[in-house]
Design an enzyme around this catalytic site. Structure first.
Site, PDB file in Angstrom:
ATOM      1  CG  HIS A  41     -24.923 -18.459  21.779  1.00 24.86           C
ATOM      2  ND1 HIS A  41     -24.434 -19.518  21.061  1.00 24.86           N
ATOM      3  CD2 HIS A  41     -24.568 -18.675  23.063  1.00 24.86           C
ATOM      4  CE1 HIS A  41     -23.820 -20.366  21.881  1.00 24.86           C
ATOM      5  NE2 HIS A  41     -23.884 -19.879  23.107  1.00 24.86           N
ATOM      6  CB  THR A  42     -25.463 -11.571  19.604  1.00 27.12           C
ATOM      7  OG1 THR A  42     -24.384 -11.318  20.506  1.00 27.12           O
ATOM      8  CG2 THR A  42     -26.758 -11.581  20.383  1.00 27.12           C
ATOM      9  CB  SER A  74       1.811 -25.751  26.725  1.00 25.21           C
ATOM     10  OG  SER A  74       1.067 -25.436  27.883  1.00 25.21           O
ATOM     11  N   GLY A 129     -11.695 -24.477  29.571  1.00 23.70           N
ATOM     12  CA  GLY A 129     -13.033 -25.073  29.566  1.00 23.70           C
ATOM     13  C   GLY A 129     -14.005 -24.385  30.501  1.00 23.70           C
ATOM     14  CG  ASP A 179     -14.756 -15.996  22.737  1.00 23.21           C
ATOM     15  OD1 ASP A 179     -15.632 -15.198  23.115  1.00 23.21           O
ATOM     16  OD2 ASP A 179     -14.911 -17.229  22.737  1.00 23.21           O
TER      17      ASP A 179
END
Ligand code: GLA
Length: 446
Positions: A41-42, A74, A129, A179
């Site tokens: 969370h930086t 997919s 997830g 990410d």
């Protein structure tokens, strides 16, 4: 413990593509998921992160089309081929998996790149997830494919920015840049030290096996969802903290001045906790980089554990399952452990001596059973390569491998300092010019 990333053969994906669309694909591309070693969370606070790529990948067989049609399929979800019109792509109109690849097409077109359609078949071994960036892998694999097929000549970090835009605007999830950059720019055997303010990066050798250690990923099987509330609330709280402190982003609060900054926040207790996490987490990233570079790998363990306490107590995004992994692993002899990724479920990482891996795995599995939790999935994380593409499957395939380096895995001997998305040529500076924790760009006092 499973160590399988579930390798996908490019040939199998191409064959399925042919069954679906009646012709061979133009190429097959792959992009990995990631774990984040430290720096949570930086990224949306312009700070530091340190992810590495997993061997688990999204693999896509793709062909270019000229008629404005985007067909997506997919093998991981029920349902047939989804057909979309590239001119009609609308942000936040799609709540399915197709929003990720379609969002990339939308973002490329919105940035002025003439993408006139594609046929896509994909499959992924990145657990969904689980906090391991399955969405970023889907985005990045499509971005790399279209970059090659449409000869866009964009670099990995530029594609990562476009993928983030796809996720922020098209999907509607307010995520940072970590990410997508990890999936696009990581290299095997390294963790990526990334400054999310300007995307300057350094590949830090991270070969635990050579030092008799392992990094385990424990997927708690508790699913998380970023586009819903809590992630966005933390982000908004951090932005409020920066505004109250009069800085552009929390990265600009020096660690040495943290106490003074917290005092200035008065009775804003919640904001104070968020600020404390972000500022101390940036410092932890710098400490981990310094330890790894001076060969003190074992010593990063306690820093990872400190990071968990900060995410649990200050940022408040852990959950009972993640805390149980960390506490149990540490009691069973782990060198360090923390939750990884966005939080509210997902995965934890555990650093351990190889001799302790089985004991720790068993202890965590037993603790989960005793608590009545769903059995966790435990596997070893090996720092793997970032996205790649243009895999040639047969002699009659065109010369895609020549284009492989276009999207660019970062040159290992250089640190790359990226610029704005419009910049053609990120500046490259030699390793010798950079020393951690002193930095070339945006240096912060400690
Ligand atoms: C998610 C987001 C990232 C980052 C992490 C937390 O993975 O996609 O941008 O904010 O959470 O570090």
């Amino acid at each position: 413990m499973s160590s399988e990333a579930g390798e996908i053969a490019a040939g199998t994906v191409a064959e399925r593509f042919k069954e679906l669309y009646g012709a061979e694909p133009d190429g097959v591309w792959a992009a990995p998921g990631r774990v984040n070693l430290i720096g949570e969370h930086t990224d949306y606070n312009d700070g530091f992160v340190m992810p590495f790529a997993l061997p688990h990948t999204a693999v896509a067989a793709v062909s270019r089309r000229a008629d404005g049609v985007l067909r997506l399929h997919s093998s991981d979800v029920e349902g047939g081929v989804v057909e979309l019109d590239v001119d009609a792509l609308e942000p936040e109109s799609d709540r399915n998996w197709t929003a990720y690849p379609a969002g990339v097409v939308w973002a490329l077109r919105a940035a002025g790149h003439e993408v006139t359609g594609a046929d896509v078949h994909l499959t992924s071994t990145v657990p969904a997830g689980a906090g391991l960036s399955s969405s970023a892998a889907l985005e990045v694999v499509i971005a790399f494919a279209l970059n090659d097929l449409y000869e866009l000549d964009l670099k990995g970090w530029q594609l990562a920015r476009l993928c983030q835009r796809a996720e922020n605007v098209y999907v509607g999830a307010p995520v940072g840049i970590m990410d997508q950059t990890a999936s696009a720019c990581c290299t095997a055997g390294h963790a990526l030290f990334l400054d999310t303010r300007d995307l300057s990066q350094r590949q830090i050798p991270f070969d635990l096996a050579a030092e008799g250690m392992r990094l385990l990923v424990v997927d708690t099987q508790v699913k998380h969802e970023h586009s819903t509330g809590e992630y966005g609330k933390r982000r908004a709280g951090c932005e409020k903290g920066a505004a109250l402190l009069g800085v552009d982003a929390l990265r600009d609060v020096p660690y040495a001045e943290l106490d003074a900054a917290l005092a200035r926040l008065g009775d804003e207790e919640e904001v104070r906790r968020l600020v404390r996490h972000v500022v101390t987490e940036d410092e932890r990233v710098e400490r981990v980089v310094a330890l790894l570079e001076s060969g003190e790998t074992r010593a990063i363990g306690p820093v990872l554990t400190e990071g968990h306490a900060s995410l649990r107590d200050d940022f408040r995004i852990s959950c009972p399952e993640l805390d149980l992994v960390v506490d149990t692993a540490l009691s069973a002899g782990a060198l360090g452990a923390r939750m990884t990724g966005g939080g509210f479920g997902g995965s934890a990482i555990v650093l351990a001596d190889v001799a302790d891996v089985d004991t720790i795995t068993k202890a965590v599995e037993e603790a989960f059973a005793a608590a009545g939790f769903t059995a966790p999935r435990v596997f070893e994380a090996v720092p793997s390569a970032g996205a790649a593409g243009g895999v040639r499957l047969g002699a009659d395939w065109s010369a895609l491998p020549a284009q492989r380096s276009r999207a660019g895995l970062t040159a290992v001997q250089f640190d790359v300092v990226a610029g704005d998305l419009d910049d053609d040529r990120p500046e490259q500076v030699g390793v010798a010019q950079l020393g951690c924790p002193a930095r070339v760009n945006g240096s912060r006092s400690r």
